[in-house]
Design a protein around this motif. Structure first.
Motif, PDB file in Angstrom:
ATOM      1  N   MET A  41       0.828  -1.208   0.000  1.00 33.92           N
ATOM      2  CA  MET A  41       0.000   0.000   0.000  1.00 33.92           C
ATOM      3  C   MET A  41       0.860   1.255   0.000  1.00 33.92           C
ATOM      4  O   MET A  41       0.540   2.249  -0.663  1.00 33.92           O
ATOM      5  N   MET A  42       1.969   1.226   0.730  1.00 34.55           N
ATOM      6  CA  MET A  42       2.850   2.387   0.754  1.00 34.55           C
ATOM      7  C   MET A  42       3.507   2.608  -0.601  1.00 34.55           C
ATOM      8  O   MET A  42       3.662   3.754  -1.058  1.00 34.55           O
ATOM      9  N   LEU A  43       3.891   1.542  -1.282  1.00 38.24           N
ATOM     10  CA  LEU A  43       4.498   1.676  -2.609  1.00 38.24           C
ATOM     11  C   LEU A  43       3.506   2.267  -3.606  1.00 38.24           C
ATOM     12  O   LEU A  43       3.845   3.180  -4.369  1.00 38.24           O
ATOM     13  N   CYS A  44       2.287   1.743  -3.603  1.00 34.86           N
ATOM     14  CA  CYS A  44       1.280   2.267  -4.535  1.00 34.86           C
ATOM     15  C   CYS A  44       0.899   3.703  -4.171  1.00 34.86           C
ATOM     16  O   CYS A  44       0.682   4.541  -5.053  1.00 34.86           O
ATOM     17  N   GLY A  45       0.815   4.001  -2.883  1.00 35.99           N
ATOM     18  CA  GLY A  45       0.549   5.367  -2.460  1.00 35.99           C
ATOM     19  C   GLY A  45       1.674   6.308  -2.863  1.00 35.99           C
ATOM     20  O   GLY A  45       1.426   7.456  -3.261  1.00 35.99           O
ATOM     21  N   ALA A  46       2.908   5.831  -2.764  1.00 32.92           N
ATOM     22  CA  ALA A  46       4.053   6.648  -3.172  1.00 32.92           C
ATOM     23  C   ALA A  46       3.995   6.962  -4.656  1.00 32.92           C
ATOM     24  O   ALA A  46       4.218   8.111  -5.076  1.00 32.92           O
ATOM     25  N   LEU A  47       3.703   5.965  -5.470  1.00 37.07           N
ATOM     26  CA  LEU A  47       3.612   6.191  -6.910  1.00 37.07           C
ATOM     27  C   LEU A  47       2.465   7.131  -7.254  1.00 37.07           C
ATOM     28  O   LEU A  47       2.620   8.046  -8.070  1.00 37.07           O
ATOM     29  N   ALA A  48       1.301   6.913  -6.640  1.00 38.45           N
ATOM     30  CA  ALA A  48       0.147   7.775  -6.916  1.00 38.45           C
ATOM     31  C   ALA A  48       0.439   9.218  -6.528  1.00 38.45           C
ATOM     32  O   ALA A  48       0.128  10.156  -7.273  1.00 38.45           O
ATOM     33  N   GLY A  49       1.037   9.421  -5.353  1.00 35.65           N
ATOM     34  CA  GLY A  49       1.356  10.771  -4.923  1.00 35.65           C
ATOM     35  C   GLY A  49       2.385  11.425  -5.815  1.00 35.65           C
ATOM     36  O   GLY A  49       2.243  12.596  -6.192  1.00 35.65           O
ATOM     37  N   PHE A  50       3.421  10.678  -6.181  1.00 31.85           N
ATOM     38  CA  PHE A  50       4.475  11.231  -7.028  1.00 31.85           C
ATOM     39  C   PHE A  50       3.926  11.593  -8.408  1.00 31.85           C
ATOM     40  O   PHE A  50       4.196  12.688  -8.923  1.00 31.85           O
ATOM     41  N   ALA A  51       3.156  10.686  -9.008  1.00 37.81           N
ATOM     42  CA  ALA A  51       2.607  10.957 -10.341  1.00 37.81           C
ATOM     43  C   ALA A  51       1.670  12.157 -10.312  1.00 37.81           C
ATOM     44  O   ALA A  51       1.657  12.972 -11.247  1.00 37.81           O
ATOM     45  N   THR A  52       0.884  12.294  -9.258  1.00 37.92           N
ATOM     46  CA  THR A  52      -0.033  13.428  -9.153  1.00 37.92           C
ATOM     47  C   THR A  52       0.721  14.748  -9.088  1.00 37.92           C
ATOM     48  O   THR A  52       0.363  15.723  -9.759  1.00 37.92           O
ATOM     49  N   VAL A  53       1.786  14.793  -8.298  1.00 38.49           N
ATOM     50  CA  VAL A  53       2.565  16.029  -8.189  1.00 38.49           C
ATOM     51  C   VAL A  53       3.301  16.326  -9.499  1.00 38.49           C
ATOM     52  O   VAL A  53       3.414  17.490  -9.907  1.00 38.49           O
ATOM     53  N   VAL A  54       3.779  15.295 -10.178  1.00 37.49           N
ATOM     54  CA  VAL A  54       4.462  15.495 -11.458  1.00 37.49           C
ATOM     55  C   VAL A  54       3.527  16.140 -12.475  1.00 37.49           C
ATOM     56  O   VAL A  54       3.890  17.085 -13.185  1.00 37.49           O
ATOM     57  N   HIS A  55       2.281  15.647 -12.544  1.00 35.28           N
ATOM     58  CA  HIS A  55       1.356  16.134 -13.570  1.00 35.28           C
ATOM     59  C   HIS A  55       0.612  17.395 -13.161  1.00 35.28           C
ATOM     60  O   HIS A  55       0.273  18.222 -14.010  1.00 35.28           O
ATOM     61  N   LEU A  56       0.319  17.557 -11.873  1.00 33.06           N
ATOM     62  CA  LEU A  56      -0.481  18.693 -11.426  1.00 33.06           C
ATOM     63  C   LEU A  56       0.322  19.728 -10.654  1.00 33.06           C
ATOM     64  O   LEU A  56      -0.099  20.879 -10.540  1.00 33.06           O
ATOM     65  N   GLY A  57       1.455  19.313 -10.086  1.00 26.64           N
ATOM     66  CA  GLY A  57       2.313  20.255  -9.383  1.00 26.64           C
ATOM     67  C   GLY A  57       1.795  20.726  -8.042  1.00 26.64           C
ATOM     68  O   GLY A  57       2.260  21.739  -7.525  1.00 26.64           O
ATOM     69  N   VAL A  58       0.843  19.999  -7.440  1.00 28.38           N
ATOM     70  CA  VAL A  58       0.249  20.402  -6.165  1.00 28.38           C
ATOM     71  C   VAL A  58       0.491  19.291  -5.146  1.00 28.38           C
ATOM     72  O   VAL A  58      -0.072  18.195  -5.280  1.00 28.38           O
ATOM     73  N   HIS A  59       1.293  19.577  -4.138  1.00 29.18           N
ATOM     74  CA  HIS A  59       1.645  18.549  -3.154  1.00 29.18           C
ATOM     75  C   HIS A  59       0.435  18.039  -2.358  1.00 29.18           C
ATOM     76  O   HIS A  59       0.327  16.829  -2.136  1.00 29.18           O
ATOM     77  N   PRO A  60      -0.468  18.904  -1.897  1.00 27.45           N
ATOM     78  CA  PRO A  60      -1.621  18.370  -1.155  1.00 27.45           C
ATOM     79  C   PRO A  60      -2.443  17.374  -1.973  1.00 27.45           C
ATOM     80  O   PRO A  60      -2.957  16.404  -1.416  1.00 27.45           O
TER      81      PRO A  60
END
Length: 306
Positions: A41-60
């Motif tokens: 779960m932590m690995l998938c959460g890490a990927l989801a969070g990283f990809a979201t910030v890469v594409h949207l640029g918003v950390h929250p």
């Protein structure tokens, strides 16, 4: 003194990852569910969070994405173990392996990205204090939120009726069911909340702690978090303290390297995992002490009307 302040600050940062995941697992185990899938779960959460910030640029939004993915995976796990009564340990291991493989496959395009270092604002006034400021008051907001979460769980379990119900389900689900509480629904909700915290911990790793994506970026932190719940005897405040202790063990390797200590880097890298094994061995010497503190229905399926 400056080096000590930096070590304390780094330990809080590293310990936050472990504390978030361990508190999530604690919420699961308080209602009698063991989830060995924290690493996945932590690995998938890490990927989801990283990809979201890469594409949207918003950390929250990255934190939200990581928590949502962790909760979604936990719901699948919960449906299997709570309603279909599959073996909790085997299902958790399967989730961990699935999460590791899925994140490695989907994360291949993101290995070329690196997020800019996040500028963390200082706590007003306190952040400018000599020594204490750099050590304690220049952390990401999630560090302080994790401390608040641990204290909130202490209050929830010890001072509220809701906490009493949750603890009763972990101790004796049959009695809680006889009193009219929806045991399986409550267990599923607790599993989802725990999964969200594990996913959030993973997103914090990939977007703040080490702002990049590589395969296996969690590097066993999910397993350390799982051991922390036993080490802390299922008490939130002790989970927080234990997480910071393990965070200090993790970061001291860099301090020793900076001081020129002539030890192989591989030995220094294995220190946190060696500490985990030592703690578990010491705890296992007293099985009666563990049984005295652990939820009595931990790992045991519940069959309504059985």
């Amino acid at each position: 003194m400056e080096a000590l302040a930096l070590l304390i600050a780094a330990s809080l940062n590293a310990g936050t990852v472990l504390a978030l995941a361990a508190l999530g697992l604690l919420i699961n185990e308080k209602v009698g569910v063991v989830n060995l899938g924290a690493e996945g779960m932590m690995l998938c959460g890490a990927l989801a969070g990283f990809a979201t910030v890469v594409h949207l640029g918003v950390h929250p939004l990255g934190f939200f994405a990581g928590a949502a993915v962790g909760a979604a995976l936990a719901l699948v796990f919960g449906a299997l173990v709570v309603y279909l009564n599959t073996n909790q340990y085997a299902t958790g291991l399967a989730l961990s392996l699935f999460g590791a493989g899925l994140s490695a496959f989907l994360g291949q395009p993101y290995t070329q990205y690196k997020l800019p270092e996040l500028v963390v604002p200082h706590v007003p006034w306190l952040g400018d204090l000599p020594w204490l400021g750099p050590a304690l008051f220049r952390q990401h907001a999630l560090v302080y939120a994790t401390m608040g979460l641990a204290l909130g769980l202490v209050w929830l379990y010890d001072r509220t009726r809701t906490g009493l119900v949750l603890r009763s389900i972990g101790e004796n689900p049959e009695s809680a069911h006889a009193l009219g509480y929806p045991v399986r629904a409550i267990r599923l909700a607790a599993v989802a909340v725990g999964g969200a915290l594990c996913g959030l911990a993973g997103a914090y790793v990939a977007t703040v702690y080490t702002p990049l994506w590589v395969e296996g970026i969690i590097a066993g932190k999910g397993w350390i978090a799982l051991a922390l719940t036993t080490f802390a005897t299922w008490r939130p405040a002790r989970v927080l303290l234990g997480a910071y202790l393990f965070g200090a063990v993790t970061m001291i390797q860099f301090t020793l390297q900076g001081m020129g200590v002539g030890l192989p880097s591989q030995f220094l890298t294995m220190l946190p995992y060696l500490a985990t094994i030592v703690v578990l061995v010491l705890i296992s010497r007293s099985p009666q002490w563990i049984r005295l503190h652990m939820p009595q229905s931990l790992g045991r399926p519940f069959h309504p009307g059985a």
